[in-house]
Design an enzyme around this catalytic site. Sequence first.
Site, PDB file in Angstrom:
ATOM      1  N   GLU A 255       7.917  -0.423  -5.393  1.00 27.11           N
ATOM      2  CA  GLU A 255       8.723  -0.863  -6.385  1.00 27.11           C
ATOM      3  C   GLU A 255       9.498   0.604  -6.419  1.00 27.11           C
ATOM      4  OE1 GLU A 255       7.934  -3.119  -9.644  1.00 27.11           O
ATOM      5  OE2 GLU A 255       6.790  -4.180  -8.636  1.00 27.11           O
TER       6      GLU A 255
ATOM      7  N   TYR B  23      17.481  -8.656  -4.981  1.00 32.06           N
ATOM      8  CA  TYR B  23      16.141  -7.741  -5.692  1.00 32.06           C
ATOM      9  C   TYR B  23      15.244  -7.586  -4.420  1.00 32.06           C
ATOM     10  CZ  TYR B  23      11.387  -5.775  -7.666  1.00 32.06           C
ATOM     11  OH  TYR B  23      10.086  -5.341  -8.163  1.00 32.06           O
TER      12      TYR B  23
ATOM     13  N   GLU C 121      13.432  -3.516  -2.362  1.00 32.54           N
ATOM     14  CA  GLU C 121      12.630  -1.739  -2.939  1.00 32.54           C
ATOM     15  C   GLU C 121      12.799  -0.993  -1.747  1.00 32.54           C
ATOM     16  OE1 GLU C 121       9.319  -3.908  -4.079  1.00 32.54           O
ATOM     17  OE2 GLU C 121       9.515  -4.832  -5.590  1.00 32.54           O
TER      18      GLU C 121
ATOM     19  N   HIS D 229       4.027  -4.212   0.226  1.00 30.84           N
ATOM     20  CA  HIS D 229       4.467  -4.177  -1.250  1.00 30.84           C
ATOM     21  C   HIS D 229       3.937  -6.216  -1.117  1.00 30.84           C
ATOM     22  CE1 HIS D 229       5.996  -5.680  -6.186  1.00 30.84           C
ATOM     23  NE2 HIS D 229       4.373  -5.494  -5.586  1.00 30.84           N
TER      24      HIS D 229
ATOM     25  N   ASP E  25       0.431  -2.320  -2.985  1.00 31.84           N
ATOM     26  CA  ASP E  25      -0.290  -3.352  -4.002  1.00 31.84           C
ATOM     27  C   ASP E  25       0.112  -4.641  -3.271  1.00 31.84           C
ATOM     28  OD1 ASP E  25      -0.291  -5.527  -5.533  1.00 31.84           O
ATOM     29  OD2 ASP E  25       1.613  -4.930  -7.227  1.00 31.84           O
TER      30      ASP E  25
ATOM     31  N   ASP F  29      -3.912  -3.365  -5.951  1.00 29.98           N
ATOM     32  CA  ASP F  29      -3.953  -2.256  -4.909  1.00 29.98           C
ATOM     33  C   ASP F  29      -5.042  -1.849  -3.662  1.00 29.98           C
ATOM     34  OD1 ASP F  29      -1.299  -1.364  -6.378  1.00 29.98           O
ATOM     35  OD2 ASP F  29      -2.572  -2.020  -7.680  1.00 29.98           O
TER      36      ASP F  29
ATOM     37  N   HIS G 272       0.423  -0.612 -12.588  1.00 30.18           N
ATOM     38  CA  HIS G 272      -0.570  -0.411 -12.231  1.00 30.18           C
ATOM     39  C   HIS G 272      -1.022   1.235 -12.117  1.00 30.18           C
ATOM     40  CE1 HIS G 272       0.251  -4.254  -9.535  1.00 30.18           C
ATOM     41  NE2 HIS G 272       0.841  -3.881 -10.422  1.00 30.18           N
TER      42      HIS G 272
END
Length: 325
Positions: A62, A100, A102, A157, A191, A236, A276
């Site tokens: 992230e 969006y 990452e 992720h 994750d 995770d 997290h």
Amino acid sequence: MMWSSLLLLSFLMGVVEVQGASDFRICAFNMHHFGDSKAKKNDVMQIIAKIITRCDLCLLQEVRDSKGTAIPQLLDRLKSYDSTHEYKAVVSERLGRDTYQEQYVFVYRTDTVTVTGQYQYPDDLPGDIDAFSREPFVVRFRAPKTAIKEFVLIPQHTTPSNTTKELDALYDVLQSVRKMWKTENVMLLGDFNADCGYLAKKNRKNVRLITDQNLFWLISDSTDTTVRSTTSCAYDRIVVHGEKFNSEIVPDSAKPFNFQLEYRMTEEQALDVSDHYPVEVMLRVTSSRSFFSGATSLTNTPVLQKMLQSSLFVLCHRVFQMVLW
């Protein structure tokens, strides 16, 4: 008598020193929207630096560093917090299907780890139908002091709404990497959203990453990797491929790192860092001091370690008494 005691004392101290140094820590941390704004928060960055510098190698997720400034700021903070090690990062491209996006970032200590290869898994394979929102950025590392020496990390992720499909597709990534780099030493981590409402129990039988008996899930389903007190989910995970790699994992070392408890933070303060907890695992280390290598292997259980430490304390006490006498 005194000289023989001192010799034994020296031996035991060496064993404890080697055993105490036998930690090579790999971590995975969902940093929850880490970017320029979070990088400007001094108190948050201090905690992040404490967390990451515990690890020889740390996967960050992230990371939303659209300006390209947050990761350099992070590396500067690591350098100022821990001057005994140099830290570098290997960074993926920005990944995502829409606005969006990452990045996967691996931060590592240069004195214990080197990067020997990297591979961005493509999103246009025939028949793949774009399985991932954020394709794995696969990196091969060499860590000479570990027993395993060289290994590959596959980060992921997953997208919560597509968790089952993405976890199953990770199996194809694993097979591709094994063939490409001719290695069996592969760890998958990140994750995974592999619990609660995102991975239904009825769907687990359809996930090859779960059903393959040659894969070892080191973080159990009952583990809570979330900060919020209102949730208890094992999102995770760390998964190891192969008996050989699994045998080089320090037993019971895979777990979340509860930084809220460790650094005496309120839940609100902890959530400013992330929602997290990082997960981590230790790899066995081969001692460069061969004189103690046999003793180290004999003391590789918690019970024997406690016995050794107790014996060392008693011996120290007796030696000091003799010297004073």
